[in-house]
Design a protein around this motif. Structure first.
Motif, short mmCIF file in Angstrom:
data_model
loop_
_atom_site.label_atom_id
_atom_site.label_comp_id
_atom_site.label_asym_id
_atom_site.label_seq_id
_atom_site.Cartn_x
_atom_site.Cartn_y
_atom_site.Cartn_z
N SER A 1 0.86 -1.18 0.00
CA SER A 1 0.00 0.00 0.00
C SER A 1 0.89 1.23 0.00
CB SER A 1 -0.92 0.03 1.23
OG SER A 1 -1.57 1.28 1.33
N TYR A 2 0.56 2.19 -0.85
CA TYR A 2 1.34 3.42 -0.90
C TYR A 2 0.61 4.58 -0.23
CZ TYR A 2 4.03 0.59 -4.09
OH TYR A 2 4.77 -0.43 -4.63
N ASP A 3 -0.56 4.29 0.36
CA ASP A 3 -1.32 5.31 1.09
C ASP A 3 -1.15 5.16 2.60
OD1 ASP A 3 -2.40 6.43 -1.28
OD2 ASP A 3 -3.90 4.82 -1.35
N GLU A 4 -1.30 3.93 3.08
CA GLU A 4 -1.16 3.65 4.50
C GLU A 4 -0.11 2.56 4.71
OE1 GLU A 4 -2.52 5.11 7.09
OE2 GLU A 4 -3.65 6.53 5.83
N PRO A 5 0.79 2.75 5.67
CA PRO A 5 1.82 1.73 5.91
C PRO A 5 1.22 0.43 6.44
CG PRO A 5 1.92 3.41 7.60
CD PRO A 5 0.94 3.90 6.57
N CYS A 6 1.80 -0.69 6.04
CA CYS A 6 1.36 -1.98 6.56
C CYS A 6 1.99 -2.27 7.93
CB CYS A 6 1.67 -3.10 5.57
SG CYS A 6 3.33 -3.06 4.85
N LYS A 7 3.12 -1.63 8.23
CA LYS A 7 3.73 -1.72 9.56
C LYS A 7 4.39 -0.39 9.85
CE LYS A 7 4.94 -6.67 9.72
NZ LYS A 7 6.07 -7.64 9.84
N LYS A 8 4.39 0.01 11.12
CA LYS A 8 5.11 1.22 11.51
C LYS A 8 5.58 1.09 12.96
CE LYS A 8 0.83 3.83 12.35
NZ LYS A 8 0.10 5.07 12.00
N MET A 9 6.67 1.78 13.25
CA MET A 9 7.24 1.75 14.60
C MET A 9 8.13 2.97 14.78
SD MET A 9 10.09 -1.26 14.07
CE MET A 9 9.12 -2.09 12.80
N THR A 10 8.40 3.32 16.03
CA THR A 10 9.30 4.41 16.36
C THR A 10 10.41 3.88 17.26
OG1 THR A 10 7.59 6.11 16.18
CG2 THR A 10 9.54 6.66 17.48
#
Length: 206
Positions: free
Chosen positions: A40-49
């Motif tokens: 997906s180029y609109d919403e990330p499939c994974k994210k972290m900080t």
């Protein structure tokens, strides 16, 4: 009879080739099968900080706490171009702890409490300003996450935020692609800095 034998041999060879390819794909996928690609180029499939702690050894600080060291000195051109020098050409190798959700200075137990480690190099690649170029892996080894994320790109330190590319991964991050946004979170002299790194993956195998 000979024709039938030849056809049977070709079929057997084709089946063997397909099985070999499937086995290779499973092996490359960390021994797991059945993963599917989420893109997906609109919403990330994974994210972290994560927070990236770098403590540069300068011959006066603790060798126990230091996590990085210069492997090549600045070039003569750095001093010739700028009276203050820009470290142009200096290469630093690092093995830095990464923490989650904390802005505190690294405690003595940081090595044990780190969520991951950033291992690789950065080099100063500008004659006029303090810009650097990164190439490193974030190595996860915990019950929550296992595997690596591989990142590379320009760290334009004069910018408040800058993006570098996530170019691949292994384990839980097999073949991941995305962007990591860097933000300088703290600086102490020339020996300690902390970066906030917001990772957003847009290609994930789950």
């Amino acid at each position: 009879m000979a024709t039938w034998y030849s056809k049977a041999s070709l079929i057997a060879a084709a089946i063997f080739l397909v099985i070999s390819l499937l086995s290779s794909a499973t092996f490359a996928n960390g021994g797991r099968s059945g993963r599917r690609l989420v893109r997906s180029y609109d919403e990330p499939c994974k994210k972290m900080t994560l927070y990236f702690h770098d403590i540069l050894y300068d011959y006066s600080n603790s060798t126990t706490n230091s996590t990085s060291a210069a492997a090549a000195k600045p070039t003569a051109l750095a001093t010739a171009v700028s009276p203050n020098g820009t470290f142009f050409g200096e290469v630093v190798v690092f093995d830095d702890p990464m923490t989650e959700g904390t802005r505190a200075l690294p405690p003595p137990s940081l090595r044990e409490t780190a969520a991951a480690r950033a291992q690789g190099v950065y080099l100063y690649d500008s004659k006029e300003v303090y810009d650097a170029w990164f190439a490193f892996s974030v190595v996860f080894n915990s019950t929550g996450r296992r595997g690596t994320l591989n990142l590379m790109g320009a760290d334009l330190m004069s910018e408040k935020t800058r993006d570098i590319s996530v170019v691949g991964g292994t384990g839980d991050f097999f073949m991941s692609r995305g962007v990591a946004t860097l933000r300088t979170d703290a600086v102490e002299g020339l020996v300690y800095f902390r970066l906030q790194m917001d990772i957003k993956l847009y290609e994930c195998y789950i």
